[in-house]
Design a protein around this motif. Structure first.
Motif, PDB file in Angstrom:
ATOM      1  N   ALA A   1       0.795  -1.194  -0.068  1.00  0.00           N
ATOM      2  CA  ALA A   1       0.012   0.017   0.004  1.00  0.00           C
ATOM      3  C   ALA A   1       0.707   1.373   0.081  1.00  0.00           C
ATOM      4  CB  ALA A   1      -0.877  -0.018   1.200  1.00  0.00           C
ATOM      5  N   ASP A   2       0.293   2.361  -0.793  1.00  0.00           N
ATOM      6  CA  ASP A   2       1.097   3.578  -0.894  1.00  0.00           C
ATOM      7  C   ASP A   2       0.459   4.319   0.485  1.00  0.00           C
ATOM      8  OD1 ASP A   2       2.813   3.054  -3.070  1.00  0.00           O
ATOM      9  OD2 ASP A   2       1.170   3.577  -4.536  1.00  0.00           O
ATOM     10  N   SER A   3      -0.645   4.128   0.841  1.00  0.00           N
ATOM     11  CA  SER A   3      -1.309   4.738   1.641  1.00  0.00           C
ATOM     12  C   SER A   3      -2.519   4.121   2.406  1.00  0.00           C
ATOM     13  CB  SER A   3      -1.815   6.060   1.443  1.00  0.00           C
ATOM     14  OG  SER A   3      -3.287   6.141   0.598  1.00  0.00           O
ATOM     15  N   LEU A   4      -2.643   3.978   3.595  1.00  0.00           N
ATOM     16  CA  LEU A   4      -3.952   3.246   4.219  1.00  0.00           C
ATOM     17  C   LEU A   4      -4.438   4.039   5.196  1.00  0.00           C
ATOM     18  CD1 LEU A   4      -3.772  -0.358   5.576  1.00  0.00           C
ATOM     19  CD2 LEU A   4      -4.990   1.097   6.582  1.00  0.00           C
ATOM     20  N   VAL A   5      -5.719   4.473   5.081  1.00  0.00           N
ATOM     21  CA  VAL A   5      -6.481   5.609   6.052  1.00  0.00           C
ATOM     22  C   VAL A   5      -7.711   4.600   6.509  1.00  0.00           C
ATOM     23  CG1 VAL A   5      -7.921   7.404   5.968  1.00  0.00           C
ATOM     24  CG2 VAL A   5      -5.833   7.422   4.587  1.00  0.00           C
ATOM     25  N   SER A   6      -7.786   4.841   7.936  1.00  0.00           N
ATOM     26  CA  SER A   6      -8.758   4.045   8.597  1.00  0.00           C
ATOM     27  C   SER A   6      -9.578   5.191   9.465  1.00  0.00           C
ATOM     28  CB  SER A   6      -8.458   3.001   9.519  1.00  0.00           C
ATOM     29  OG  SER A   6      -7.400   3.328  10.281  1.00  0.00           O
ATOM     30  N   GLU A   7     -10.907   4.985   9.708  1.00  0.00           N
ATOM     31  CA  GLU A   7     -11.488   5.825  10.727  1.00  0.00           C
ATOM     32  C   GLU A   7     -12.871   5.008  11.180  1.00  0.00           C
ATOM     33  OE1 GLU A   7     -13.560   9.267   8.993  1.00  0.00           O
ATOM     34  OE2 GLU A   7     -13.354   8.257   6.791  1.00  0.00           O
ATOM     35  N   GLU A   8     -13.485   5.757  12.303  1.00  0.00           N
ATOM     36  CA  GLU A   8     -14.717   5.201  12.844  1.00  0.00           C
ATOM     37  C   GLU A   8     -15.881   5.886  12.430  1.00  0.00           C
ATOM     38  OE1 GLU A   8     -14.063   4.735  17.076  1.00  0.00           O
ATOM     39  OE2 GLU A   8     -12.331   3.229  16.745  1.00  0.00           O
ATOM     40  N   LYS A   9     -16.988   5.367  12.003  1.00  0.00           N
ATOM     41  CA  LYS A   9     -18.232   6.271  11.755  1.00  0.00           C
ATOM     42  C   LYS A   9     -19.373   5.519  12.488  1.00  0.00           C
ATOM     43  CE  LYS A   9     -17.032   8.129   7.611  1.00  0.00           C
ATOM     44  NZ  LYS A   9     -17.433   8.068   5.970  1.00  0.00           N
ATOM     45  N   LYS A  10     -20.265   6.219  12.876  1.00  0.00           N
ATOM     46  CA  LYS A  10     -21.606   5.429  13.409  1.00  0.00           C
ATOM     47  C   LYS A  10     -22.809   6.102  12.708  1.00  0.00           C
ATOM     48  CE  LYS A  10     -20.434   5.107  18.087  1.00  0.00           C
ATOM     49  NZ  LYS A  10     -20.594   5.531  19.625  1.00  0.00           N
ATOM     50  N   ASP A  11     -23.758   5.109  12.377  1.00  0.00           N
ATOM     51  CA  ASP A  11     -25.029   5.428  11.710  1.00  0.00           C
ATOM     52  C   ASP A  11     -25.945   6.120  12.380  1.00  0.00           C
ATOM     53  OD1 ASP A  11     -25.929   3.478  13.250  1.00  0.00           O
ATOM     54  OD2 ASP A  11     -26.357   2.038  11.463  1.00  0.00           O
ATOM     55  N   GLU A  12     -27.006   6.376  11.891  1.00  0.00           N
ATOM     56  CA  GLU A  12     -28.048   7.077  12.543  1.00  0.00           C
ATOM     57  C   GLU A  12     -28.645   6.441  13.861  1.00  0.00           C
ATOM     58  OE1 GLU A  12     -30.138   4.563   9.584  1.00  0.00           O
ATOM     59  OE2 GLU A  12     -28.351   5.990   9.648  1.00  0.00           O
ATOM     60  N   ASN A  13     -28.180   5.239  14.055  1.00  0.00           N
ATOM     61  CA  ASN A  13     -28.579   3.991  15.111  1.00  0.00           C
ATOM     62  C   ASN A  13     -27.432   4.048  16.156  1.00  0.00           C
ATOM     63  OD1 ASN A  13     -31.463   3.674  14.178  1.00  0.00           O
ATOM     64  ND2 ASN A  13     -30.550   2.191  12.905  1.00  0.00           N
ATOM     65  N   GLY A  14     -26.502   4.743  15.891  1.00  0.00           N
ATOM     66  CA  GLY A  14     -25.309   4.624  16.821  1.00  0.00           C
ATOM     67  C   GLY A  14     -24.574   3.318  16.453  1.00  0.00           C
ATOM     68  N   GLN A  15     -24.909   2.482  15.411  1.00  0.00           N
ATOM     69  CA  GLN A  15     -23.762   1.484  15.484  1.00  0.00           C
ATOM     70  C   GLN A  15     -22.500   1.965  14.583  1.00  0.00           C
ATOM     71  OE1 GLN A  15     -25.971  -1.788  13.324  1.00  0.00           O
ATOM     72  NE2 GLN A  15     -24.138  -2.558  11.935  1.00  0.00           N
ATOM     73  N   LEU A  16     -21.339   1.085  15.059  1.00  0.00           N
ATOM     74  CA  LEU A  16     -20.262   1.581  14.818  1.00  0.00           C
ATOM     75  C   LEU A  16     -19.694   0.877  13.425  1.00  0.00           C
ATOM     76  CD1 LEU A  16     -17.529   2.887  15.680  1.00  0.00           C
ATOM     77  CD2 LEU A  16     -17.010   0.938  16.803  1.00  0.00           C
ATOM     78  N   TYR A  17     -19.101   1.595  12.732  1.00  0.00           N
ATOM     79  CA  TYR A  17     -18.494   0.939  11.647  1.00  0.00           C
ATOM     80  C   TYR A  17     -16.875   1.539  11.266  1.00  0.00           C
ATOM     81  CZ  TYR A  17     -23.199  -0.137   9.429  1.00  0.00           C
ATOM     82  OH  TYR A  17     -24.407  -0.450   9.385  1.00  0.00           O
ATOM     83  N   TYR A  18     -16.148   0.498  10.880  1.00  0.00           N
ATOM     84  CA  TYR A  18     -14.667   0.850  10.822  1.00  0.00           C
ATOM     85  C   TYR A  18     -14.646   1.132   9.117  1.00  0.00           C
ATOM     86  CZ  TYR A  18     -13.060  -0.668  15.458  1.00  0.00           C
ATOM     87  OH  TYR A  18     -12.839  -0.984  16.506  1.00  0.00           O
ATOM     88  N   VAL A  19     -14.010   2.115   8.661  1.00  0.00           N
ATOM     89  CA  VAL A  19     -14.027   2.465   7.290  1.00  0.00           C
ATOM     90  C   VAL A  19     -12.531   2.324   6.869  1.00  0.00           C
ATOM     91  CG1 VAL A  19     -14.582   3.980   5.382  1.00  0.00           C
ATOM     92  CG2 VAL A  19     -16.192   3.498   7.385  1.00  0.00           C
ATOM     93  N   TYR A  20     -12.052   1.708   5.868  1.00  0.00           N
ATOM     94  CA  TYR A  20     -10.602   1.689   5.454  1.00  0.00           C
ATOM     95  C   TYR A  20     -10.621   2.157   4.250  1.00  0.00           C
ATOM     96  CZ  TYR A  20     -10.414  -1.498   9.582  1.00  0.00           C
ATOM     97  OH  TYR A  20     -10.402  -2.007  10.824  1.00  0.00           O
ATOM     98  N   GLU A  21      -9.621   2.741   3.886  1.00  0.00           N
ATOM     99  CA  GLU A  21      -9.251   3.211   2.226  1.00  0.00           C
ATOM    100  C   GLU A  21      -7.747   2.922   2.079  1.00  0.00           C
ATOM    101  OE1 GLU A  21      -9.712   6.748  -1.217  1.00  0.00           O
ATOM    102  OE2 GLU A  21     -10.738   7.005   0.944  1.00  0.00           O
ATOM    103  N   ILE A  22      -7.452   1.998   1.143  1.00  0.00           N
ATOM    104  CA  ILE A  22      -6.366   1.478   0.740  1.00  0.00           C
ATOM    105  C   ILE A  22      -5.820   1.748  -0.500  1.00  0.00           C
ATOM    106  CG2 ILE A  22      -4.640  -0.397   0.685  1.00  0.00           C
ATOM    107  CD1 ILE A  22      -6.455  -2.002   2.648  1.00  0.00           C
ATOM    108  N   ASP A  23      -4.962   2.560  -0.888  1.00  0.00           N
ATOM    109  CA  ASP A  23      -4.624   2.978  -2.087  1.00  0.00           C
ATOM    110  C   ASP A  23      -3.101   2.133  -2.644  1.00  0.00           C
ATOM    111  OD1 ASP A  23      -3.820   4.108  -4.632  1.00  0.00           O
ATOM    112  OD2 ASP A  23      -3.134   6.071  -4.087  1.00  0.00           O
ATOM    113  N   GLY A  24      -3.047   1.031  -3.185  1.00  0.00           N
ATOM    114  CA  GLY A  24      -2.092   0.122  -3.550  1.00  0.00           C
ATOM    115  C   GLY A  24      -1.464   0.188  -4.772  1.00  0.00           C
ATOM    116  N   ILE A  25      -0.471  -0.607  -5.075  1.00  0.00           N
ATOM    117  CA  ILE A  25       0.146  -0.411  -6.502  1.00  0.00           C
ATOM    118  C   ILE A  25      -0.837  -0.866  -7.444  1.00  0.00           C
ATOM    119  CG2 ILE A  25       1.844  -1.381  -7.620  1.00  0.00           C
ATOM    120  CD1 ILE A  25       3.480  -1.993  -5.112  1.00  0.00           C
ATOM    121  N   GLY A  26      -1.436  -0.317  -8.344  1.00  0.00           N
ATOM    122  CA  GLY A  26      -2.213  -0.312  -9.476  1.00  0.00           C
ATOM    123  C   GLY A  26      -3.657  -0.834  -8.958  1.00  0.00           C
TER     124      GLY A  26
END
Length: 234
Positions: A163-188
């Motif tokens: 990976a050239d970059s890996l970003v992660s964060e936490e988000k909650k929906d309208e019901n308070g449910q937790l989601y982990y969100v990842y974005e990976i920019d790799g080679i091609g």
């Protein structure tokens, strides 16, 4: 000798006093000959259409909602059947119109937990899929979850490793449910991943695309990534 006068000739000011023998000046034509009028009308109509119709390149995308049941391999009774998938769905996500479903086998479901997958027939590596694992009441730390997902996904292992970059964060929906969100920019390759826990299961939704397709279809890919959510009671 003739005298020059600065006042206009009466014959020009009023046609009623004009000498019949003197040709009166006619006002300039304010209409076009028929062929020119027709051409102008057509041009104006075409211009109006261009102004009121959206350009073809901005045509709105169409999506279909997929209802996933996350059935175990033991209860995986075929492809579709007579059950109402909408009524028994545990998660949903949007699928772009024209994408095709890849049917998941019982063996694949039992080994890596893949529950559903769709791909772009014009570029099969542009796809979205969902995996799930039973026995998870809550999410572990973000880096632990991602590494655990990579254990059964060789492509994800390679993507993380290069990976050239890996970003992660936490988000909650309208019901308070937790989601982990990842974005990976790799080679091609680019990947968007959303992970959450519900119904004592861990759900992971993946959206993958080669670099050229990511640049071209980023808006669509982000839309389907953000459309994923679990449904029903937790």
């Amino acid at each position: 000798m003739a005298t020059l006068s600065s006042s206009p000739s009466p014959s020009i000011l009023s046609s009623s006093t004009a000498n019949p023998k003197t040709p009166s000046l006619k006002p300039p034509l304010l209409f076009f000959p028929k062929p020119l009028t027709t051409a102008l009308t057509t041009a104006l109509a075409t211009t109006t259409l261009l102004l009121t119709s959206p350009p073809s390149s901005i045509a709105s995308d169409a999506y279909n909602v997929y209802y996933g049941t996350a059935a175990s391999a033991a209860n995986y009774g075929g492809y579709g059947g007579n059950s109402d998938k909408k009524a028994s769905a545990e998660y949903v996500y949007d699928v772009p119109d024209g994408w095709k479903e890849r049917l998941v086998s019982k063996v694949e479901k039992g080994t890596n937990g893949t529950d559903s997958e769709f791909y772009n027939p014009k570029k099969r590596q542009e796809k979205e899929y969902l995996t799930f694992l039973a026995g998870f009441r809550q999410l572990a730390p973000k880096d632990v979850i991602l590494n655990n997902l990579a254990l059964s996904d060789v492509e994800l292992q390679d993507l993380i490793a290069g990976a050239d970059s890996l970003v992660s964060e936490e988000k909650k929906d309208e019901n308070g449910q937790l989601y982990y969100v990842y974005e990976i920019d790799g080679i091609g390759k680019h990947s968007l991943i959303a992970v959450t826990c519900a119904k004592n299961k861990l759900y992971a939704h993946f959206v993958n695309a080669p670099a050229p397709e990511w640049k071209r279809d980023e808006d669509t890919l982000r839309h389907i990534h953000e459309s994923f959510k679990t449904v029903g009671s937790s």
